[in-house]
Design an enzyme around this catalytic site. Sequence first.
Site, PDB file in Angstrom:
ATOM      1  N   GLY A  33      12.849   8.093  31.561  1.00  0.00           N
ATOM      2  CA  GLY A  33      13.834   9.045  31.037  1.00  0.00           C
ATOM      3  C   GLY A  33      15.252   8.541  31.249  1.00  0.00           C
ATOM      4  O   GLY A  33      15.471   7.467  31.812  1.00  0.00           O
ATOM      5  N   ASP A  85      12.258   9.203  40.229  1.00  0.00           N
ATOM      6  CA  ASP A  85      12.090   9.684  38.859  1.00  0.00           C
ATOM      7  C   ASP A  85      12.938  10.936  38.635  1.00  0.00           C
ATOM      8  O   ASP A  85      13.331  11.607  39.583  1.00  0.00           O
ATOM      9  CB  ASP A  85      10.605  10.002  38.611  1.00  0.00           C
ATOM     10  CG  ASP A  85      10.265  10.111  37.120  1.00  0.00           C
ATOM     11  OD1 ASP A  85      11.167   9.949  36.274  1.00  0.00           O
ATOM     12  OD2 ASP A  85       9.079  10.356  36.819  1.00  0.00           O
ATOM     13  N   LYS A  98       7.690  18.072  34.637  1.00  0.00           N
ATOM     14  CA  LYS A  98       8.032  16.760  34.104  1.00  0.00           C
ATOM     15  C   LYS A  98       7.244  16.528  32.816  1.00  0.00           C
ATOM     16  O   LYS A  98       6.333  17.266  32.500  1.00  0.00           O
ATOM     17  CB  LYS A  98       7.681  15.664  35.126  1.00  0.00           C
ATOM     18  CG  LYS A  98       8.602  15.710  36.340  1.00  0.00           C
ATOM     19  CD  LYS A  98       8.368  14.573  37.308  1.00  0.00           C
ATOM     20  CE  LYS A  98       8.225  13.244  36.656  1.00  0.00           C
ATOM     21  NZ  LYS A  98       9.347  12.873  35.778  1.00  0.00           N
ATOM     22  N   GLY A 100       8.922  15.716  29.731  1.00  0.00           N
ATOM     23  CA  GLY A 100       9.732  15.852  28.520  1.00  0.00           C
ATOM     24  C   GLY A 100       9.711  14.572  27.692  1.00  0.00           C
ATOM     25  O   GLY A 100       9.751  14.598  26.461  1.00  0.00           O
ATOM     26  N   GLU A 107       3.432   8.940  35.408  1.00  0.00           N
ATOM     27  CA  GLU A 107       4.390   9.356  36.453  1.00  0.00           C
ATOM     28  C   GLU A 107       3.644   9.991  37.622  1.00  0.00           C
ATOM     29  O   GLU A 107       3.937   9.720  38.792  1.00  0.00           O
ATOM     30  CB  GLU A 107       5.395  10.346  35.859  1.00  0.00           C
ATOM     31  CG  GLU A 107       6.343   9.704  34.856  1.00  0.00           C
ATOM     32  CD  GLU A 107       7.225  10.691  34.119  1.00  0.00           C
ATOM     33  OE1 GLU A 107       8.241  10.249  33.562  1.00  0.00           O
ATOM     34  OE2 GLU A 107       6.905  11.885  34.074  1.00  0.00           O
ATOM     35  N   LYS A 125      19.043  21.045  35.979  1.00  0.00           N
ATOM     36  CA  LYS A 125      17.578  21.079  36.094  1.00  0.00           C
ATOM     37  C   LYS A 125      17.079  22.031  37.186  1.00  0.00           C
ATOM     38  O   LYS A 125      15.893  22.279  37.299  1.00  0.00           O
ATOM     39  CB  LYS A 125      17.045  19.664  36.376  1.00  0.00           C
ATOM     40  CG  LYS A 125      17.528  18.581  35.406  1.00  0.00           C
ATOM     41  CD  LYS A 125      16.960  18.777  34.029  1.00  0.00           C
ATOM     42  CE  LYS A 125      17.351  17.711  33.035  1.00  0.00           C
ATOM     43  NZ  LYS A 125      16.783  16.421  33.216  1.00  0.00           N
TER      44      LYS A 125
HETATM   45  C1  5RP Z   1       9.599  11.889  31.333  1.00  0.00           C
HETATM   46  C2  5RP Z   1      10.096  12.799  32.391  1.00  0.00           C
HETATM   47  C3  5RP Z   1      11.548  12.766  32.708  1.00  0.00           C
HETATM   48  O1  5RP Z   1      11.710  12.542  34.068  1.00  0.00           O
HETATM   49  C4  5RP Z   1      12.177  14.074  32.335  1.00  0.00           C
HETATM   50  O2  5RP Z   1      11.890  14.348  30.972  1.00  0.00           O
HETATM   51  C5  5RP Z   1      13.682  14.071  32.565  1.00  0.00           C
HETATM   52  O3  5RP Z   1      14.292  13.218  31.666  1.00  0.00           O
HETATM   53  P1  5RP Z   1      15.850  12.952  31.677  1.00  0.00           P
HETATM   54  O4  5RP Z   1      16.165  12.192  32.930  1.00  0.00           O
HETATM   55  O5  5RP Z   1      16.086  12.140  30.416  1.00  0.00           O
HETATM   56  O6  5RP Z   1      16.560  14.275  31.622  1.00  0.00           O
HETATM   57  O7  5RP Z   1       9.378  13.549  32.996  1.00  0.00           O
HETATM   58  O8  5RP Z   1       8.235  12.098  31.070  1.00  0.00           O
END
Ligand code: 5RP
Length: 222
Positions: A33, A85, A98, A100, A107, A125
């Site tokens: 991400g 992450d 998680k 997205g 992960e 978040k």
């Molecule tokens: C990907 C994820 C990401 O950690 C989550 O979507 C957050 O993304 P970003 O740092 O772009 O806001 O779980 O599968």
Amino acid sequence: MNQDQLKQAVAKAAIAEIEPHLESDSIIGIGTGSTANFFIDELARIKNEFDGAVASSNATAERLKKHGIPVYDLNSVAGMEYYIDGADETNHHLELIKGGGGALTREKIVAAVAKKFICIADQSKKVDILGAFPLPVEVIPMARSYVARELVKLGGDPVYREGFTTDNGNIILDVFNMDITAPKQLERDINQLVGVVTNGLFACRPADIVLLGTADGIERLE
Ligand code: 5RP
């Protein structure tokens, strides 16, 4: 500070957290991400202080390799101290949503192996109750309709993520309006459905530390 600046600040904070503990043979687990990408770019500056990384997605592996950071298959490493992450949501118990970006299964696997999961995110978040963000569920393609019907029985409104295939060749159902007041139980219940690979609740194995980029500096949840 805009959202990208907050993500970059929290990426730097994660480097400060792990750098004193790195050794020449250290392997670091890396998520997926935009926040994880900021972390990778910062990690590249200290790439001579550790051995290499395990990536949670093909996109992350590509970014690491472009920086000249060795990428290891998870099966070839004995373990790792840190997994870093981002997240789509975190509550005060460090339970996360998680996925997205659709990388939730890998992960979750890398997070399971790491001794310490450091989640990095901007302040947007942090929530009191998980679930405003639709819960991603990775599903074997032939089970899509069956799993969707079962998710409705669990109280959610699943939506097929059109045109998206995970790195594992599966599909994603994004579940809206789910009651996530008991995250661990729901994580287990969804994972019990035949055809589900995994879901994006990280409650049974939450983060160990959450670092949040805020306008007033880094907020730490532990
Ligand atoms: C990907 C994820 C990401 O950690 C989550 O979507 C957050 O993304 P970003 O740092 O772009 O806001 O779980 O599968």
